[in-house]
Design an enzyme around this catalytic site. Structure first.
Site, short mmCIF file in Angstrom:
data_model
loop_
_atom_site.label_atom_id
_atom_site.label_comp_id
_atom_site.label_asym_id
_atom_site.label_seq_id
_atom_site.Cartn_x
_atom_site.Cartn_y
_atom_site.Cartn_z
N SER A 117 0.76 -1.08 -0.04
CA SER A 117 0.35 0.03 -0.08
C SER A 117 0.89 1.24 0.22
O SER A 117 1.99 1.27 0.54
CB SER A 117 -0.90 -0.06 1.23
OG SER A 117 -1.44 1.25 1.58
N TYR A 141 -1.67 -0.08 10.37
CA TYR A 141 -1.71 -0.71 9.30
C TYR A 141 -0.51 -0.44 8.20
O TYR A 141 -0.05 -1.47 7.63
CB TYR A 141 -2.98 -0.20 8.48
CG TYR A 141 -3.15 -0.35 7.18
CD1 TYR A 141 -3.70 -1.71 6.71
CD2 TYR A 141 -3.05 0.42 6.14
CE1 TYR A 141 -3.90 -2.13 5.25
CE2 TYR A 141 -3.17 0.20 4.70
CZ TYR A 141 -3.45 -1.05 4.49
OH TYR A 141 -3.63 -1.39 3.01
N LYS A 145 1.80 -3.42 6.41
CA LYS A 145 2.39 -3.58 5.08
C LYS A 145 3.86 -3.63 4.88
O LYS A 145 4.49 -4.39 3.80
CB LYS A 145 1.65 -2.46 4.30
CG LYS A 145 -0.20 -2.70 4.15
CD LYS A 145 -0.36 -3.95 3.49
CE LYS A 145 -1.50 -4.43 3.51
NZ LYS A 145 -1.99 -5.96 2.72
C1 WQD Z 1 -9.03 10.08 0.46
C2 WQD Z 1 -9.08 11.60 0.81
C3 WQD Z 1 -9.77 12.11 2.87
C4 WQD Z 1 -13.94 10.91 2.91
C5 WQD Z 1 -6.65 5.17 2.81
C6 WQD Z 1 -5.47 4.49 3.37
C7 WQD Z 1 -4.59 3.78 2.43
C8 WQD Z 1 -5.45 3.09 1.65
C9 WQD Z 1 -6.44 3.76 0.90
C10 WQD Z 1 -5.92 0.84 2.14
C11 WQD Z 1 -8.73 11.93 2.11
C12 WQD Z 1 -10.60 12.68 2.05
C13 WQD Z 1 -12.55 11.11 2.62
C14 WQD Z 1 -14.68 12.07 3.00
C15 WQD Z 1 -13.05 13.52 2.52
N1 WQD Z 1 -5.96 1.79 2.38
N2 WQD Z 1 -12.17 12.50 2.52
N3 WQD Z 1 -14.45 13.18 2.95
O1 WQD Z 1 -6.95 8.19 3.31
O2 WQD Z 1 -6.01 8.58 1.03
O3 WQD Z 1 -6.02 6.38 1.93
O4 WQD Z 1 -7.30 4.41 2.00
O5 WQD Z 1 -6.21 -0.28 2.04
O6 WQD Z 1 -3.74 3.38 3.00
O7 WQD Z 1 -4.77 5.43 4.27
O8 WQD Z 1 -8.23 7.30 1.34
O9 WQD Z 1 -10.47 7.24 0.60
O10 WQD Z 1 -10.25 7.46 3.21
O11 WQD Z 1 -9.51 9.62 1.80
O12 WQD Z 1 -12.62 14.76 2.51
O13 WQD Z 1 -15.99 11.79 3.26
O14 WQD Z 1 -10.61 12.16 1.03
O15 WQD Z 1 -9.54 12.94 4.07
O16 WQD Z 1 -7.76 13.24 1.80
P1 WQD Z 1 -6.73 7.77 2.10
P2 WQD Z 1 -9.59 7.99 1.76
#
Ligand code: WQD
Length: 326
Positions: A117, A141, A145
């Site tokens: 990841s 997490y 990884k």
């Molecule tokens: C993306 C962006 C949020 C929801 C995570 C893990 C990573 C991988 C993928 C794996 C961020 C913003 C989100 C909302 C928002 N995991 N957001 N409003 O955090 O980049 O990655 O998932 O298995 O390891 O860390 O992904 O989709 O949660 O967020 O503003 O309602 O969207 O703050 O900037 P992230 P995400």
């Protein structure tokens, strides 16, 4: 030749099974069905229900199907949950992998692909993250990884196992509605959920040092990601002794605000987002350099954000028919 896909009943794993099968590989799914769904496993693909912590069960699956390669996706993947339950995450993701590698090496399986990841990078302070960007995971997490990559690499060096660790960036989309992500823990489904409830999507902070103030990510279509696994599997089969670590992204940054605008447009909604405080631990920008994977595997993403949102929405509406009415 047969590939064991651990976690093959999960969202990404089921796409890997589909892509490998379409590419003419024989596949077997190994999944404990804790979050996996048996119906995702296509007819004709054997499903072995078991944990990667169960050595005897693994031995039987590897020998029973004449397995020559493993793609390992079975793991826990909720960043927030890993903060609350680190021991559980280390057990499932690190100890589970260690037991699997013991079984794999004892059985003489020559090839191993690990699901890793972008979380291994933590808060990278670069425009484009290369595989040489220092790893500094921010959560248990991400630590599991990174530890998994170390285990895989060390085992490869000690035993000759040919290995590839694929660092996924932000995965979205579906090959078909029934394979869509059923979880609601990432931006795209979280926005879908808000729209379905008739609520405004939320932007977690708009004061980041980015062009529109919201976080920038590299979104990758799950079908492209699955095809990267096929390319990695083929590379390990044809040239043994590989030790690959590869980013799987598009190399293109998209902001949260841009994603929400696109989702509104594609789903026929018109709900401007509400800005809430930052979510702790979110890096401002994480975008892959996808150069190394292009050079090593000849793989490049084909689908864009439009394709990801459209296909994810079709899957969402299948599960939440009321969404189409809003
Ligand atoms: C993306 C962006 C949020 C929801 C995570 C893990 C990573 C991988 C993928 C794996 C961020 C913003 C989100 C909302 C928002 N995991 N957001 N409003 O955090 O980049 O990655 O998932 O298995 O390891 O860390 O992904 O989709 O949660 O967020 O503003 O309602 O969207 O703050 O900037 P992230 P995400």
């Amino acid at each position: 030749m047969a590939w064991l896909i651990t976690g093959g009943a999960g969202y990404i794993g089921a796409h890997v099974v589909r892509a490998m099968t379409e590419a003419g590989e024989r596949t077997v799914v190994y999944d404990d069905l804790s979050t996996g769904i048996a119906e995702r496993v296509p007819p004709g693909v054997p499903l072995e229900v078991g944990s990667t912590l169960d050595r005897a069960r693994l031995d039987r699956a590897l020998a029973g199907h004449g397995i020559t390669g493993v793609v390992h996706l079975a793991a826990k993947k909720q960043v927030g949950e890993s903060v609350d339950r680190p021991l559980h995450y280390y057990r499932e993701n690190v100890e589970g992998l260690r037991v699997l590698l013991e079984a794999v090496t004892a059985a003489g399986v020559p090839s191993f692909v690990l699901s890793s990841s972008a979380a291994v990078y933590g808060m990278p302070d670069v425009d484009l993250v290369t595989e040489d960007t220092p790893c500094a995971p921010m959560s248990p997490y991400g630590e599991t990884k990174l530890a998994g990559e170390w285990l895989v690499r060390a085992t490869g060096r000690a035993t000759g196992l040919s290995t590839a660790s694929l660092r996924y960036f932000n995965v979205a989309g579906a090959a078909s509605p029934e394979l869509a992500d059923t979880g609601v823990s990432n931006l795209v489904p979280m926005v879908f959920e808000r729209l379905t409830e008739g609520a405004s999507p939320r932007v977690f902070g708009d004061d980041y040092p980015t062009p529109d103030g919201t976080c920038v990510r590299d979104y990758i279509h799950v079908v492209d990601l699955a095809e990267a696994h096929v390319a990695a599997a083929r590379a390990l089969e044809t040239s043994p002794g590989r030790d690959l670590t590869l980013n799987i992204g598009r190399g293109e940054g998209v902001s949260v605000r841009e994603m929400i605008d696109r989702i509104n447009a594609i789903t026929g909604h018109d709900r401007p987002p509400t800005v809430t405080p930052r979510r702790p631990g979110d890096p401002a920008r994480v975008v892959a350099s996808a150069d190394r994977v292009a050079t090593e595997l000849g793989w490049k993403a084909r689908y864009d954000v439009q394709d990801m949102i459209t296909s994810a929405w079709e899957g969402w509406v299948r599960l939440h028919p009321e969404a189409a009415r809003h």
